[in-house]
Design a protein around this motif. Sequence first.
Motif, PDB file in Angstrom:
ATOM      1  N   ASP A   1      78.938   2.137  -6.149  1.00 59.44           N
ATOM      2  CA  ASP A   1      79.342   1.608  -4.838  1.00 59.44           C
ATOM      3  C   ASP A   1      80.734   2.086  -4.459  1.00 59.44           C
ATOM      4  O   ASP A   1      81.003   2.372  -3.284  1.00 59.44           O
ATOM      5  CB  ASP A   1      79.287   0.078  -4.840  1.00 59.44           C
ATOM      6  CG  ASP A   1      77.865  -0.462  -4.867  1.00 59.44           C
ATOM      7  OD1 ASP A   1      76.942   0.263  -4.417  1.00 59.44           O
ATOM      8  OD2 ASP A   1      77.666  -1.590  -5.348  1.00 59.44           O
TER       9      ASP A   1
ATOM     10  N   LYS B   1      80.372   5.665  -3.294  1.00 55.93           N
ATOM     11  CA  LYS B   1      79.832   5.708  -1.927  1.00 55.93           C
ATOM     12  C   LYS B   1      80.899   5.363  -0.904  1.00 55.93           C
ATOM     13  O   LYS B   1      81.026   6.019   0.131  1.00 55.93           O
ATOM     14  CB  LYS B   1      78.647   4.746  -1.797  1.00 55.93           C
ATOM     15  CG  LYS B   1      77.379   5.207  -2.499  1.00 55.93           C
ATOM     16  CD  LYS B   1      76.263   4.180  -2.307  1.00 55.93           C
ATOM     17  CE  LYS B   1      74.995   4.617  -3.029  1.00 55.93           C
ATOM     18  NZ  LYS B   1      73.923   3.603  -2.899  1.00 55.93           N
ATOM     19  N   ASN B   2      81.677   4.328  -1.207  1.00 52.52           N
ATOM     20  CA  ASN B   2      82.739   3.919  -0.292  1.00 52.52           C
ATOM     21  C   ASN B   2      83.820   4.990  -0.209  1.00 52.52           C
ATOM     22  O   ASN B   2      84.364   5.257   0.872  1.00 52.52           O
ATOM     23  CB  ASN B   2      83.342   2.592  -0.748  1.00 52.52           C
ATOM     24  CG  ASN B   2      84.308   2.014   0.271  1.00 52.52           C
ATOM     25  OD1 ASN B   2      83.989   1.887   1.447  1.00 52.52           O
ATOM     26  ND2 ASN B   2      85.502   1.680  -0.180  1.00 52.52           N
TER      27      ASN B   2
END
Length: 314
Positions: A120, A123-124
């Motif tokens: 995550d 992705k960020n």
Amino acid sequence: MIIRLGYACITETLTGITTSSSYTYTNYTKEHNKTKLDRIIKSNLTDLGKILDYNISNNIHFYRLSSKLIPLATKKEVVFNYLSKYDKYYEYLSKKIEDSRMRVDLHPDQFCVLNSTNKDVIKNSIEILKYHYNILNKLKIKNKVLVLHVGSNAFGKSNSLTRFINNYMTLPKSIRDTIVVENDDKVFNIKDCLYLNEKLNVPIVLDYHHHFCNNDGINLYDYIEDIFNTWKNINPKVHFSSPKNLTKKEIRSHNDYIDSNKFIEFVENIKHFDYDIDIMIEAKKKDEALFRLIRELKYKTNYKFIDDTTFEAK
């Protein structure tokens, strides 16, 4: 050697002017007020124009934009148009930058960790990079530069460097071509950055203060030419700051101002390489620190000043 000096984000001189007015995600989820968001974005972009005018008036040719220019731009839960909706602002700003030939770049914050072990976070981080790239693109910056730290040291340095390389290769080429790596003050030193240059051909920003804090006993000046040679179409970039204090607690923190003696020592040790470079002053007093340094350079050296912030060292 010709050196241009610049500063980052905020000017101490222009009171009440900021390009970092925020609208936190917590407040947005309570209010869902896109009118407020629009007002903040317009205020940030308008104040950026004022800062660019200030830079132009004072012959400051090198400036780092604030990453907080567009609040909430990287939050996938907040869908809004931060690009074409503000075209007239971007056009106005890009003309100032182009006409003045100002070097402008961006440095994504500590939340951009390209080698994280958390999917995550990766992705960020990619969304953060896309946002920064989009801003530079909208401002029509030809030589786009996004400065990154290598990031996490989870599972050791070797594994962390490999993760950086692997995740870097998944990025769109347009973004890969903008990324520049910087040595940090705890883990990844200039030799690690040179390793990434060898593998990825990424340029290297030398951070003088970080090298002071994290150098593994190596002599900086043995690597200057290798570092500067990583830059191809634009002047090498250096970050320069002074420690707040030499105590273990504060040695990594930036001072309000620059130690001019250490700065002169640095210039004297690199001038024989005869590269034209741009030095970003990373001091808490921003442009005030820049101009204090210049006054001290004029008093202590015989450097030839070409204009207010540019000098030649022979």
